[in-house]
Design a protein around this motif. Structure first.
Motif, PDB file in Angstrom:
ATOM      1  N   VAL A 462       0.838  -1.203   0.000  1.00  0.00           N
ATOM      2  CA  VAL A 462       0.000   0.000   0.000  1.00  0.00           C
ATOM      3  C   VAL A 462       0.872   1.252   0.000  1.00  0.00           C
ATOM      4  N   ALA A 463       1.869   1.274   0.869  1.00  0.00           N
ATOM      5  CA  ALA A 463       2.737   2.448   0.965  1.00  0.00           C
ATOM      6  C   ALA A 463       3.475   2.696  -0.346  1.00  0.00           C
ATOM      7  N   ALA A 464       4.023   1.631  -0.943  1.00  0.00           N
ATOM      8  CA  ALA A 464       4.776   1.784  -2.183  1.00  0.00           C
ATOM      9  C   ALA A 464       3.875   2.259  -3.320  1.00  0.00           C
ATOM     10  N   LEU A 465       2.705   1.672  -3.451  1.00  0.00           N
ATOM     11  CA  LEU A 465       1.794   2.067  -4.523  1.00  0.00           C
ATOM     12  C   LEU A 465       1.295   3.495  -4.334  1.00  0.00           C
ATOM     13  N   ALA A 466       1.067   3.903  -3.093  1.00  0.00           N
ATOM     14  CA  ALA A 466       0.648   5.279  -2.835  1.00  0.00           C
ATOM     15  C   ALA A 466       1.733   6.266  -3.246  1.00  0.00           C
ATOM     16  N   THR A 534      -6.106   6.407  -1.439  1.00  0.00           N
ATOM     17  CA  THR A 534      -6.772   5.157  -1.089  1.00  0.00           C
ATOM     18  C   THR A 534      -6.281   4.096  -2.052  1.00  0.00           C
ATOM     19  N   VAL A 535      -5.741   3.013  -1.502  1.00  0.00           N
ATOM     20  CA  VAL A 535      -5.161   1.951  -2.325  1.00  0.00           C
ATOM     21  C   VAL A 535      -5.945   0.668  -2.109  1.00  0.00           C
ATOM     22  N   ASP A 536      -6.376   0.071  -3.221  1.00  0.00           N
ATOM     23  CA  ASP A 536      -7.132  -1.183  -3.183  1.00  0.00           C
ATOM     24  C   ASP A 536      -6.265  -2.273  -3.796  1.00  0.00           C
ATOM     25  N   LEU A 537      -5.873  -3.248  -2.983  1.00  0.00           N
ATOM     26  CA  LEU A 537      -5.058  -4.356  -3.457  1.00  0.00           C
ATOM     27  C   LEU A 537      -5.902  -5.508  -3.993  1.00  0.00           C
ATOM     28  N   GLY A 538      -7.193  -5.320  -4.026  1.00  0.00           N
ATOM     29  CA  GLY A 538      -8.055  -6.368  -4.533  1.00  0.00           C
ATOM     30  C   GLY A 538      -8.826  -7.080  -3.453  1.00  0.00           C
ATOM     31  N   ASP A 539      -8.440  -6.837  -2.189  1.00  0.00           N
ATOM     32  CA  ASP A 539      -9.166  -7.463  -1.081  1.00  0.00           C
ATOM     33  C   ASP A 539      -9.881  -6.413  -0.239  1.00  0.00           C
ATOM     34  N   ASN A 540      -9.181  -5.333   0.070  1.00  0.00           N
ATOM     35  CA  ASN A 540      -9.808  -4.239   0.807  1.00  0.00           C
ATOM     36  C   ASN A 540      -9.039  -2.955   0.545  1.00  0.00           C
ATOM     37  N   CYS A 541      -9.605  -1.862   0.942  1.00  0.00           N
ATOM     38  CA  CYS A 541      -8.991  -0.557   0.703  1.00  0.00           C
ATOM     39  C   CYS A 541      -8.274  -0.067   1.956  1.00  0.00           C
ATOM     40  N   ARG A 542      -7.128   0.552   1.732  1.00  0.00           N
ATOM     41  CA  ARG A 542      -6.395   1.165   2.831  1.00  0.00           C
ATOM     42  C   ARG A 542      -5.974   2.551   2.398  1.00  0.00           C
ATOM     43  N   GLU A 543      -5.810   3.413   3.387  1.00  0.00           N
ATOM     44  CA  GLU A 543      -5.419   4.784   3.107  1.00  0.00           C
ATOM     45  C   GLU A 543      -3.960   4.999   3.478  1.00  0.00           C
ATOM     46  N   ALA A 544      -3.316   5.893   2.723  1.00  0.00           N
ATOM     47  CA  ALA A 544      -1.930   6.245   3.002  1.00  0.00           C
ATOM     48  C   ALA A 544      -1.756   7.741   2.804  1.00  0.00           C
ATOM     49  N   TYR A 545      -1.007   8.348   3.682  1.00  0.00           N
ATOM     50  CA  TYR A 545      -0.692   9.776   3.615  1.00  0.00           C
ATOM     51  C   TYR A 545       0.771   9.889   3.221  1.00  0.00           C
ATOM     52  N   VAL A 546       1.026  10.389   2.024  1.00  0.00           N
ATOM     53  CA  VAL A 546       2.375  10.424   1.473  1.00  0.00           C
ATOM     54  C   VAL A 546       3.078  11.708   1.878  1.00  0.00           C
ATOM     55  N   LEU A 547       4.188  11.552   2.567  1.00  0.00           N
ATOM     56  CA  LEU A 547       5.012  12.676   2.996  1.00  0.00           C
ATOM     57  C   LEU A 547       6.337  12.637   2.255  1.00  0.00           C
ATOM     58  N   THR A 548       7.058  13.748   2.293  1.00  0.00           N
ATOM     59  CA  THR A 548       8.360  13.783   1.642  1.00  0.00           C
ATOM     60  C   THR A 548       9.287  12.712   2.210  1.00  0.00           C
TER      61      THR A 548
END
Length: 671
Positions: A462-466, A534-548
């Protein structure tokens, strides 16, 4: 007490000795090779002397150069650390002959314990139990084979001058003995200049138990309890703890008493370790623990003993070398709680534990435990020396608490681009067998596949895709924005930068990339504020806040774990491991296309063609969808890698295609 000390060593042990010396008001002197000119131990010393080129035999192992450095700097004492010259009796004598204080045992004691066969004979005379075997002078191959048969297979062949697993071979069958013997002899000759071997009965469930002893010049010898160093890989210690799990008081009394007798037999002074091998097939029992060898120096794992006793062993070394008595009587040496130490190595467990060298461009260690290290964030891990970069040491009330605390500490380690074994250490500490105290020296070998296999958890995907989505969106916004305004304030909400980009761009919902070389994929949708995804890996959605400098993961809108991030290179740290990620380039490119640099669009995985937005002969722009593949319940758009012309479409809607199949070809050159 002397007023200055030269440490004839490098790295973390030199820094460790300096720490105590500074506290005691003793001037510190370092030696260093050309490769270590900027090393941490050089920076921390009051004075430092260059003694030669990088190879150890031309610098740290050159006794004449070390003594010359001591004379040049006016050093009064020499501490050898461990390794290098620490167990060299000739060097100890040369130090004393030069009128300097030798912070170590008497040369006679070093010699007496230096050869395994002679040491075992001495221990037998002292009433110390030794492993059944043959330690004689007859080195005839046929005779040794007969002795192995008498002892009973399996047996262990060991170089008499060995250490660190060199010149050691386990033999299970009589017909394999001759080849194993020849191999052990060759390695003994190559490593130690001595081909002689001894033979021992091989213990089927061996535990490595050692006792810290200390002697002074007044005839006193005490022990500071035992350590368990059974977690080893190829005879190299990985995790050590004190006390030993499963050790009852009666067994502890027996083994520590034997250790004291062993030290007394050689009139020992200073710090030393008596190592025992225990048959743990039926638990630890006094009559199933045998002397193995003595290390006539301070040990790498000495901090766990310091943690349970509250004793500074280096201070004791200084005081005993200066002629003072041991500061505590045996009855006054406590045993409090539980301590563990993990050795952080610059090595890649996923690649056969190959050592990893280079500059530590990113180096973060936990700050709430004891850390002994000889490097810092800008240090160079050299090919010339041991790959250990730090020791992580914890102390707690119980073994369970200590293991949990150390596992958490290993999970906080961040090392890049050098590879490190922190994730491997964490998995060792969390393994059910280790947690239960069910350990022996074969533990890592038996469990190695599970301990070295690193599977990316959903959190890291999730973190990498975000980050990939945010970076791609940022690049798009950059291209659409007024560059002059961006250069003035790239992060302002009005500029369209990373923290203020608009969410109306055309970044594809599906993101694809490589995570430590493996393909990852998911749908990434920007939130109201561009930093949230919001990242969906195909099973459920998770949120990520991208910082520098990192990513914050959310669960049901609640902030969860923070992952730090290397910005210059896309790397995230999770559970002690570095996860490098990038847009897919083979069948990749920003936005998740399936393209190679030659313009071929290849299927990244088996799937079904669901759309062909372009046809042969079409003029297309970079990023324009050409083929849409359905796989793993998601659609994957393969896009043009550059402006050009569609040369061929090799698949039709409804076709099932295999991984790496060439689905289309884009002709032309990148703009």
């Amino acid at each position: 007490m002397f007023t200055s000390v030269l440490v004839a060593n490098r790295g973390e042990i030199a820094c460790r000795v300096f720490r105590t010396a500074r506290r005691m008001g003793i001037r510190t002197i370092a030696i260093y090779s050309e490769a270590d000119a900027k090393a941490l131990h050089v920076r921390e010393a009051d004075e430092a002397v260059l003694i030669g080129p990088a190879p150890a035999r031309e610098s740290y192992l050159d006794a004449a150069k070390v003594l010359a450095a001591a004379k040049q700097t006016g050093a009064e004492a020499i501490h050898p650390g461990y390794g290098f010259l620490s167990e060299n009796a000739d060097f100890a004598e040369a130090v004393m002959a030069a009128g300097l204080i030798w912070i170590g045992p008497p040369p006679a004691a070093i010699r007496a314990m230096g050869l395994k066969d002679a040491a075992k004979k001495l221990m037998i005379e002292a009433g110390v139990p030794v492993t059944p075997g043959y330690q004689g002078e007859n080195q005839d191959a046929d005779f040794l084979a007969a002795e192995a048969g008498r002892i009973g297979f399996p047996v262990l062949i060991k170089a008499v001058a060995g250490g660190g697993g060199k010149g050691m071979r386990k033999v299970d069958r009589a017909e394999d003995f001759a080849d194993a013997l020849a191999s052990a002899q060759r390695e003994g000759q190559s490593s130690f200049g001595d081909p002689r071997v001894l033979i021992e009965s091989y213990i089927t469930r061996p535990r490595h138990i050692e006792v810290q002893i200390f002697g002074d010049s007044h005839g006193t010898v005490v022990h500071l309890h035992e350590r368990d160093c059974s977690l080893q890989r190829r005879h190299q210690k990985v995790i050590e703890e004190a006390p030993a799990p499963g050790m009852d008081q009666a067994t502890r009394d027996a083994v520590t008493a034997a250790a004291v007798r062993a030290a007394q037999a050689v009139n020992y002074e200073g710090a030393g370790t008596i190592e025992f091998i225990a048959d743990a097939s039926d638990g630890l029992k006094a009559d199933r623990i045998w002397f193995m060898e003595m290390n006539t120096r301070l040990q790498v794992e000495h901090p766990v003993t310091e943690a349970i006793t509250g004793v500074d062993l280096v201070e004791w070394q200084f005081r005993v070398a200066a002629g003072e008595p041991i500061p505590l009587k045996q009855a006054d040496i406590p045993l409090n709680g539980w301590a563990m130490e993990a050795r952080l190595y610059a090595e890649d467990p996923a690649n056969g534990f190959l050592p990893s060298i280079g500059k530590l461009e990113h180096f973060v260690l936990p700050d709430d435990i004891r850390v002994d290290t000889g490097v810092t964030w800008d240090s160079e891990v050299s090919q010339f020396y041991d790959p250990m970069i730090a020791k992580l040491i914890v102390h707690a009330d119980s073994r369970e608490e200590a293991a949990t605390k150390l596992a958490e500490a290993c999970g906080e380690v961040e090392v890049w681009p050098v590879r490190a074994n922190a994730g491997f250490l964490k998995r060792c500490l969390e393994h059910p067998r280790f947690v239960a105290g069910d350990v022996d020296t074969a533990f890592i070998g038996a469990e190695e596949p599970a301990l070295t296999t690193s599977t990316p958890l959903p959190e890291i995907k999730v973190a990498a895709l975000a980050v990939l989505a945010a970076d791609a969106h940022h690049a798009e916004e950059w291209a659409r924005s007024d560059h002059r305004r961006l250069l003035q304030d790239p992060w302002s909400p009005t500029a369209g930068g990373l923290y203020g980009f608009r969410t109306s761009g055309g970044i594809p919902a599906t993101q694809r990339g490589l995570l430590n070389g493996a393909m990852i994929e998911g749908r990434a949708k920007p939130g109201e504020h561009g930093s949230y995804w919001t990242v969906d890996l195909g099973d459920n959605c998770r949120e990520a806040y991208v910082l520098t400098g990192g990513v914050t993961l959310f669960e049901n809108g609640i902030p969860g774990r923070d992952l730090s991030r290397v910005v210059d290179e896309p790397v995230l740290f999770f559970n002690g491991e570095a996860w490098a990620f990038e847009p897919l380039t083979h069948g990749g490119g920003a936005g998740g296309s399936g393209t190679a640099s030659d313009g071929s669009l290849r299927a990244p995985m088996p799937g079904k063609i669901v759309a062909t937005p372009a046809k042969a002969g079409d003029t297309v722009a970079k990023g324009q969808p050409i083929i849409v593949l359905e796989a793993m319940k998601m659609e994957h758009a393969l896009v043009a890698p550059f402006d050009g012309v569609v040369g061929a479409i090799n698949a039709a809607v409804g076709d099932q295609v295999g991984a790496d199949a060439v689905l289309a070809q884009i002709e032309g050159k990148p703009a």
